[in-house]
Scaffold this motif. Structure first.
Motif: not given
Length: 171
Positions: A134, A123-125, A128
């Motif tokens: 997020v 999710e974080e990638q 970004a």
């Protein structure tokens, strides 16, 4: 000097050919999911793949240990998002309604689902990469999954009015 440059170019070409042999099929499948086109007739998906591979090849010498698949996938996702943005103006609400199961989703929903579920991007990638919080990625993924699991009912077709006996008898 010329021999050294030629051998570097040949090595680069071999490395890239090996990468394409291993990754092109998966990248094409991801592009096909993004465009929601039929697998047998997918010119947009093939174009996305070609652009992604060309970008990866152009930056091959600058990867410095970075995974070329990640670079190709990132470019594929961003190119899809950019094309949808330029075509419709807004990525989130644009709907072309292509055929198929994924055609019911907005392009942004397809993009998040492909990144999260097919490609396994955290999710974080994904947040970004797409420039979103997020929580927004989580919400989009949940909404898209719900839409796929519980599709909205198809719109009812209007029923043609039947002629009554009196209308049928009049000349």
């Amino acid at each position: 000097m010329r021999d050294r440059h030629a051998s570097h170019g040949a090595r680069r070409a071999r490395e890239f050919e090996a990468f394409v042999a291993g990754a092109a099929g998966r990248l094409l499948h991801a592009a096909t999911l993004l465009t929601a086109e039929a697998p047998d007739a997918n010119p947009r998906a093939r174009r996305l793949l070609a652009l992604s591979l060309a970008h990866t090849y152009a930056s091959w010498d600058r990867l410095h240990g970075e995974d070329p698949y990640d670079r190709a996938r990132q470019y594929l996702a961003m190119r899809f998002a950019r094309e949808v943005w330029h075509r419709y103006g807004v990525l989130a609400r644009a709907r072309r309604h292509p055929a198929g199961t994924l055609g019911a989703l907005a392009p942004q929903e397809r993009l998040v689902l492909v990144l999260r579920l097919y490609e396994g991007v955290a999710e974080e990638q994904a947040a970004a990469l797409l420039g979103l919080p997020v929580d927004r990625i989580r919400t989009i993924c949940a909404r898209a999954t719900t839409t796929l699991l519980h599709p909205p009912p198809a719109p009812a077709r209007p029923v043609a009015a039947k002629a009554t006996g009196a209308e049928a008898a009049t000349p």
